[in-house]
Design a protein around this motif. Structure first.
Motif, mmCIF file in Angstrom:
data_model
loop_
_atom_site.group_PDB
_atom_site.id
_atom_site.type_symbol
_atom_site.label_atom_id
_atom_site.label_comp_id
_atom_site.label_asym_id
_atom_site.label_seq_id
_atom_site.Cartn_x
_atom_site.Cartn_y
_atom_site.Cartn_z
ATOM 1 N N GLU A 1 0.834 -1.202 0.000
ATOM 2 C CA GLU A 1 0.000 0.000 0.000
ATOM 3 C C GLU A 1 0.866 1.249 0.000
ATOM 4 N N LEU A 2 1.953 1.213 0.787
ATOM 5 C CA LEU A 2 2.877 2.355 0.809
ATOM 6 C C LEU A 2 3.508 2.573 -0.556
ATOM 7 N N ALA A 3 3.976 1.489 -1.185
ATOM 8 C CA ALA A 3 4.632 1.616 -2.485
ATOM 9 C C ALA A 3 3.680 2.177 -3.527
ATOM 10 N N ASN A 4 2.411 1.753 -3.482
ATOM 11 C CA ASN A 4 1.441 2.273 -4.439
ATOM 12 C C ASN A 4 1.093 3.730 -4.147
ATOM 13 N N GLY A 5 1.014 4.066 -2.852
ATOM 14 C CA GLY A 5 0.734 5.449 -2.492
ATOM 15 C C GLY A 5 1.832 6.387 -2.929
ATOM 16 N N TYR A 6 3.071 6.008 -2.671
ATOM 17 C CA TYR A 6 4.202 6.814 -3.119
ATOM 18 C C TYR A 6 4.305 6.793 -4.645
ATOM 19 N N GLY A 7 3.964 5.661 -5.221
ATOM 20 C CA GLY A 7 4.093 5.530 -6.663
ATOM 21 C C GLY A 7 3.229 6.502 -7.427
ATOM 22 N N LYS A 8 2.032 6.780 -6.922
ATOM 23 C CA LYS A 8 1.102 7.637 -7.656
ATOM 24 C C LYS A 8 1.553 9.088 -7.680
ATOM 25 N N SER A 9 2.401 9.502 -6.709
ATOM 26 C CA SER A 9 2.658 10.933 -6.585
ATOM 27 C C SER A 9 4.109 11.336 -6.424
ATOM 28 N N LEU A 10 4.996 10.403 -6.120
ATOM 29 C CA LEU A 10 6.374 10.801 -5.799
ATOM 30 C C LEU A 10 7.058 11.458 -6.981
ATOM 31 N N TRP A 11 6.717 11.033 -8.202
ATOM 32 C CA TRP A 11 7.324 11.633 -9.386
ATOM 33 C C TRP A 11 7.042 13.132 -9.465
ATOM 34 N N ALA A 12 5.892 13.559 -8.918
ATOM 35 C CA ALA A 12 5.500 14.963 -9.000
ATOM 36 C C ALA A 12 6.236 15.838 -7.996
ATOM 37 N N SER A 13 7.019 15.229 -7.103
ATOM 38 C CA SER A 13 7.764 16.004 -6.113
ATOM 39 C C SER A 13 8.982 16.688 -6.705
ATOM 40 N N PHE A 14 9.327 16.340 -7.935
ATOM 41 C CA PHE A 14 10.522 16.873 -8.583
ATOM 42 C C PHE A 14 10.109 17.596 -9.862
ATOM 43 N N GLY A 15 10.885 18.567 -10.259
ATOM 44 C CA GLY A 15 10.552 19.316 -11.451
ATOM 45 C C GLY A 15 10.610 18.505 -12.723
ATOM 46 N N SER A 16 11.449 17.474 -12.737
ATOM 47 C CA SER A 16 11.635 16.666 -13.938
ATOM 48 C C SER A 16 12.323 15.371 -13.552
ATOM 49 N N ALA A 17 12.406 14.457 -14.507
ATOM 50 C CA ALA A 17 13.113 13.205 -14.260
ATOM 51 C C ALA A 17 14.600 13.468 -14.004
ATOM 52 N N SER A 18 15.169 14.418 -14.730
ATOM 53 C CA SER A 18 16.582 14.733 -14.521
ATOM 54 C C SER A 18 16.808 15.361 -13.156
ATOM 55 N N GLY A 19 15.860 16.212 -12.724
ATOM 56 C CA GLY A 19 15.966 16.781 -11.383
ATOM 57 C C GLY A 19 15.860 15.727 -10.310
ATOM 58 N N ALA A 20 14.939 14.776 -10.502
ATOM 59 C CA ALA A 20 14.808 13.676 -9.542
ATOM 60 C C ALA A 20 16.086 12.859 -9.486
ATOM 61 N N ALA A 21 16.667 12.580 -10.652
ATOM 62 C CA ALA A 21 17.899 11.795 -10.698
ATOM 63 C C ALA A 21 19.022 12.506 -9.960
ATOM 64 N N ALA A 22 19.114 13.820 -10.141
ATOM 65 C CA ALA A 22 20.170 14.577 -9.465
ATOM 66 C C ALA A 22 20.010 14.510 -7.953
ATOM 67 N N VAL A 23 18.770 14.672 -7.478
ATOM 68 C CA VAL A 23 18.523 14.619 -6.035
ATOM 69 C C VAL A 23 18.835 13.236 -5.483
ATOM 70 N N VAL A 24 18.368 12.200 -6.167
ATOM 71 C CA VAL A 24 18.577 10.835 -5.692
ATOM 72 C C VAL A 24 20.063 10.480 -5.661
ATOM 73 N N VAL A 25 20.784 10.838 -6.701
ATOM 74 C CA VAL A 25 22.223 10.549 -6.736
ATOM 75 C C VAL A 25 22.944 11.270 -5.600
ATOM 76 N N LEU A 26 22.578 12.518 -5.363
ATOM 77 C CA LEU A 26 23.205 13.271 -4.279
ATOM 78 C C LEU A 26 22.936 12.628 -2.927
ATOM 79 N N LEU A 27 21.686 12.232 -2.680
ATOM 80 C CA LEU A 27 21.348 11.599 -1.404
ATOM 81 C C LEU A 27 22.090 10.277 -1.223
ATOM 82 N N LEU A 28 22.154 9.494 -2.287
ATOM 83 C CA LEU A 28 22.879 8.227 -2.202
ATOM 84 C C LEU A 28 24.358 8.466 -1.928
#
Length: 364
Positions: A255-282
């Motif tokens: 349920e958590l994965a589906n809940g995050y799945g529906k909206s987490l992509w919208a937390s970032f301006g773009s796929a490239s922005g999301a990738a930059a944030v994720v790489v930095l956090l990792l």
């Protein structure tokens, strides 16, 4: 390791920022009272199995003599309305939601109908069905809304239930990376955050911002509403509501994965922005522990700083302190959820509560 030592500077600055935010974090007063006309707005869709604790907590609010509770059943098929009637009887105003208009997502449409029904209120309190409030929660939150002079207040509840390694990332992220007091003062819509589980709004300011009609197709309607408030000249604030509210968002990992799945992509301006944030956090939080068995004190210190930030966040927002030591794993799981969310969007598999979540077109 030179790289490890270089990591310490940003990690130290970030951790200090987390501590400063935690010290400045606003909290509603206990045992407050208000004579303002307050409308609690509760949108429901297939919530029969968990709405009872929420309703019972709303019915026992104190310090708010002019309180009305408006509940909207948004096309439920599981007997949600029957549960509302059994628990609350005529102590709440139960509405039946209309058809979903073109261009609208479900929750903004439900919240819009509820706000329209509460035309006489001074303050609107939006609550999700998985939130349970302490008896003095609403009075305290309304008091803090007026004390700070903001249009929209987001008192973040204590998150319980499934996902103890992932859910605390929400509070940690805004405590760590968002300058809270600057956000309150800045008119920039891009500098905004909110949690839709529990929102408190000045009705006049809410209407000036366009209400939920302004965010009719926003996946993250809470953040969208905060930005709309700023665009209209209003102000917003985050607060720690963990002493006054709990939110049981998800009961299982799926349920958590589906809940995050529906909206987490919208937390970032773009796929490239999301990738930059994720790489930095990792790079900052997940990579250093991999070298703990063979590296020197710099890597150990980097891991310790990451854990310290999570400990500060947990202590400030009612989280579990022990979970902070698994922060690298939390970051890895978060990265996987981000990637999965973008994949679901790309393959057209976004849905929630039996409704397909349409990706809005970009606004010009």
């Amino acid at each position: 390791m030179t790289v490890a030592w270089l990591l310490l500077v940003p990690l130290l600055l970030i951790t200090v920022h987390t501590a400063v935010n935690a010290l400045l974090l606003r909290r509603p007063r206990r045992d407050a009272t208000t004579i303002e006309r307050v409308a609690v707005l509760l949108p429901l869709r297939d919530e029969a199995d968990r709405v009872r604790p929420c309703l019972e907590s709303l019915l026992t609010q104190r310090g708010v003599p002019n309180l009305d509770i408006h509940v909207l059943d948004d096309g439920s098929t599981d007997g949600t309305a029957d549960v509302v009637r059994a628990v609350a009887g005529d102590r709440v105003r139960l509405l039946t939601g209309g058809p979903l208009p073109d261009g609208w997502l479900g929750k903004p449409n439900a919240c819009r109908q509820l706000a329209d029904d509460a035309a006489d209120a001074d303050v609107l309190v939006f609550v999700d069905a998985d939130v349970v409030l302490a008896p003095d929660a609403i009075a305290g939150a309304v008091g803090l809304l007026r004390e700070t002079g903001v249009t929209l207040l987001s008192p973040y509840p204590r998150i319980v239930g499934a996902g103890r390694l992932v859910q605390p990332i929400l509070q940690w992220s805004w405590l760590t990376f968002l300058p809270l007091r600057l956000m309150e003062r800045s008119p920039r819509p891009s500098l905004a955050a909110a949690g839709g589980q529990w929102l408190v709004a000045d009705r006049a300011g809410y209407r000036e911002a366009g209400g939920h009609a302004a965010v009719r197709d926003d996946i993250l309607e809470d953040i969208g509403l905060a930005r709309a408030v700023k665009r209209s000249g209003g102000r917003i604030a985050l607060a720690d509501g963990s002493r006054l509210a709990t939110c049981h968002m998800y009961s299982s990992w799926s349920e958590l994965a589906n809940g995050y799945g529906k909206s987490l992509w919208a937390s970032f301006g773009s796929a490239s922005g999301a990738a930059a944030v994720v790489v930095l956090l990792l790079f900052l939080y997940a990579v250093p522990p991999l070298f703990l068995p063979v590296a020197g004190p710099a890597v150990a210190f980097a891991y310790a700083l990451g854990v310290t930030g999570r400990l500060i966040s947990a202590a400030a927002t009612g989280g579990r302190l022990l979970d902070a030591f698994a922060h690298p794993l939390s970051v890895v799981l978060f990265a996987w959820l981000v990637a999965r969310s973008f994949h679901m969007r790309r393959t057209g598999r976004l849905s929630w509560r039996g409704r397909t979540v349409a990706v809005p077109t970009k606004k010009g």
